[in-house]
Design a protein around this motif. Structure first.
Motif, PDB file in Angstrom:
ATOM      1  N   LEU A  21       0.701  -1.099  -0.008  1.00  0.00           N
ATOM      2  CA  LEU A  21      -0.013   0.054   0.108  1.00  0.00           C
ATOM      3  C   LEU A  21       0.924   1.342   0.023  1.00  0.00           C
ATOM      4  N   ARG A  22       2.027   1.346   0.725  1.00  0.00           N
ATOM      5  CA  ARG A  22       2.763   2.371   0.877  1.00  0.00           C
ATOM      6  C   ARG A  22       3.417   2.577  -0.554  1.00  0.00           C
ATOM      7  N   GLN A  23       3.995   1.505  -1.192  1.00  0.00           N
ATOM      8  CA  GLN A  23       4.536   1.586  -2.374  1.00  0.00           C
ATOM      9  C   GLN A  23       3.457   2.140  -3.574  1.00  0.00           C
ATOM     10  N   HIS A  24       2.184   1.607  -3.483  1.00  0.00           N
ATOM     11  CA  HIS A  24       1.171   2.422  -4.458  1.00  0.00           C
ATOM     12  C   HIS A  24       0.981   3.699  -4.238  1.00  0.00           C
ATOM     13  N   ARG A  25       0.919   4.000  -3.028  1.00  0.00           N
ATOM     14  CA  ARG A  25       0.494   5.457  -2.694  1.00  0.00           C
ATOM     15  C   ARG A  25       1.908   6.418  -2.863  1.00  0.00           C
ATOM     16  N   ALA A  26       3.061   5.996  -2.915  1.00  0.00           N
ATOM     17  CA  ALA A  26       4.197   6.546  -3.204  1.00  0.00           C
ATOM     18  C   ALA A  26       4.251   6.844  -4.826  1.00  0.00           C
ATOM     19  N   ARG A  27       3.723   5.615  -5.660  1.00  0.00           N
ATOM     20  CA  ARG A  27       3.597   6.057  -7.181  1.00  0.00           C
ATOM     21  C   ARG A  27       2.730   7.114  -7.389  1.00  0.00           C
ATOM     22  N   ASP A  28       1.502   7.140  -6.564  1.00  0.00           N
ATOM     23  CA  ASP A  28       0.621   8.194  -7.036  1.00  0.00           C
ATOM     24  C   ASP A  28       1.128   9.501  -6.735  1.00  0.00           C
ATOM     25  N   LEU A  29       1.787   9.550  -5.645  1.00  0.00           N
ATOM     26  CA  LEU A  29       2.398  11.099  -5.159  1.00  0.00           C
ATOM     27  C   LEU A  29       3.658  11.344  -5.795  1.00  0.00           C
ATOM     28  N   LEU A  30       4.385  10.564  -6.364  1.00  0.00           N
ATOM     29  CA  LEU A  30       5.237  10.861  -7.286  1.00  0.00           C
ATOM     30  C   LEU A  30       4.845  11.445  -8.844  1.00  0.00           C
ATOM     31  N   THR A  31       3.491  10.668  -8.863  1.00  0.00           N
ATOM     32  CA  THR A  31       3.276  10.770 -10.316  1.00  0.00           C
ATOM     33  C   THR A  31       2.526  12.378 -10.375  1.00  0.00           C
ATOM     34  N   SER A  32       1.867  12.681  -9.331  1.00  0.00           N
ATOM     35  CA  SER A  32       1.378  13.935  -9.124  1.00  0.00           C
ATOM     36  C   SER A  32       2.034  15.165  -9.075  1.00  0.00           C
ATOM     37  N   GLU A  33       3.546  14.946  -8.866  1.00  0.00           N
ATOM     38  CA  GLU A  33       4.430  16.232  -8.709  1.00  0.00           C
ATOM     39  C   GLU A  33       4.147  17.266  -8.102  1.00  0.00           C
ATOM     40  N   GLU A  34       3.103  17.179  -7.016  1.00  0.00           N
ATOM     41  CA  GLU A  34       2.995  18.072  -6.059  1.00  0.00           C
ATOM     42  C   GLU A  34       3.424  17.950  -4.812  1.00  0.00           C
ATOM     43  N   CYS A  35       4.088  17.053  -4.536  1.00  0.00           N
ATOM     44  CA  CYS A  35       4.712  16.961  -3.138  1.00  0.00           C
ATOM     45  C   CYS A  35       6.388  16.449  -3.664  1.00  0.00           C
ATOM     46  N   SER A  36       7.228  16.947  -2.864  1.00  0.00           N
ATOM     47  CA  SER A  36       8.663  16.636  -2.810  1.00  0.00           C
ATOM     48  C   SER A  36       8.953  15.146  -2.483  1.00  0.00           C
ATOM     49  N   VAL A  37      10.408  14.507  -2.441  1.00  0.00           N
ATOM     50  CA  VAL A  37      10.479  13.576  -2.035  1.00  0.00           C
ATOM     51  C   VAL A  37      10.347  13.386  -0.542  1.00  0.00           C
ATOM     52  N   SER A  38      11.019  14.478   0.191  1.00  0.00           N
ATOM     53  CA  SER A  38      10.813  14.529   1.678  1.00  0.00           C
ATOM     54  C   SER A  38       9.364  14.640   2.117  1.00  0.00           C
ATOM     55  N   GLU A  39       8.365  15.167   1.302  1.00  0.00           N
ATOM     56  CA  GLU A  39       7.233  15.380   1.970  1.00  0.00           C
ATOM     57  C   GLU A  39       6.579  13.729   1.821  1.00  0.00           C
ATOM     58  N   ILE A  40       6.628  13.084   0.703  1.00  0.00           N
ATOM     59  CA  ILE A  40       6.145  11.863   0.469  1.00  0.00           C
ATOM     60  C   ILE A  40       6.711  11.018   1.489  1.00  0.00           C
ATOM     61  N   THR A  41       8.008  11.004   1.881  1.00  0.00           N
ATOM     62  CA  THR A  41       8.642  10.163   3.004  1.00  0.00           C
ATOM     63  C   THR A  41       8.001  10.409   4.147  1.00  0.00           C
ATOM     64  N   ALA A  42       7.858  11.719   4.522  1.00  0.00           N
ATOM     65  CA  ALA A  42       6.962  11.992   5.875  1.00  0.00           C
ATOM     66  C   ALA A  42       5.658  11.582   5.831  1.00  0.00           C
ATOM     67  N   GLU A  43       4.878  11.805   4.605  1.00  0.00           N
ATOM     68  CA  GLU A  43       3.261  11.257   4.675  1.00  0.00           C
ATOM     69  C   GLU A  43       3.282   9.937   4.790  1.00  0.00           C
ATOM     70  N   LEU A  44       4.311   9.001   4.371  1.00  0.00           N
ATOM     71  CA  LEU A  44       4.346   7.537   4.005  1.00  0.00           C
ATOM     72  C   LEU A  44       4.905   6.966   5.570  1.00  0.00           C
ATOM     73  N   GLY A  45       5.274   7.678   6.266  1.00  0.00           N
ATOM     74  CA  GLY A  45       5.680   7.206   7.503  1.00  0.00           C
ATOM     75  C   GLY A  45       7.059   6.708   7.762  1.00  0.00           C
ATOM     76  N   TYR A  46       8.047   7.072   6.462  1.00  0.00           N
ATOM     77  CA  TYR A  46       9.165   6.509   6.832  1.00  0.00           C
ATOM     78  C   TYR A  46       9.903   7.434   7.620  1.00  0.00           C
ATOM     79  N   ARG A  47      11.346   6.805   8.097  1.00  0.00           N
ATOM     80  CA  ARG A  47      12.153   7.727   9.129  1.00  0.00           C
ATOM     81  C   ARG A  47      12.853   8.762   8.458  1.00  0.00           C
ATOM     82  N   SER A  48      13.255   8.359   7.124  1.00  0.00           N
ATOM     83  CA  SER A  48      14.186   9.304   6.432  1.00  0.00           C
ATOM     84  C   SER A  48      14.142   8.792   4.795  1.00  0.00           C
TER      85      SER A  48
END
Length: 82
Positions: A21-48
């Protein structure tokens, strides 16, 4: 050979589902280009960002930036051919 207990099997399956589920959401967020990788990291709950990037690359074979760039190059190619 030792058998996994039902609790261990459930925990393993739950972790796999969560990661999928995290990977699917990551792909969606990366596709939208509205979020930076840092923002995606935080939204998905990764530590870094490095943990997120490693997990994403393991699952997809591409880094998050490489994935996003491949989407952009595909869009540019389709625009130039029209």
């Amino acid at each position: 050979m030792a058998r996994k207990s039902a609790a261990e099997t459930f925990a393993s399956n739950a972790a796999n589902i969560r990661n999928d589920l995290r990977q699917h959401r990551a792909r969606d967020l990366l596709t939208s280009e509205e979020c930076s990788v840092s923002e995606i990291t935080a939204e998905l709950g990764y530590r870094s960002s490095s943990n997120f990037s490693r997990a994403f690359k393991t699952k997809t074979g591409r880094s998050p930036i490489g994935f996003r760039n491949s989407l952009n190059s595909g869009a540019q190619n389709s625009e130039s051919s029209t």
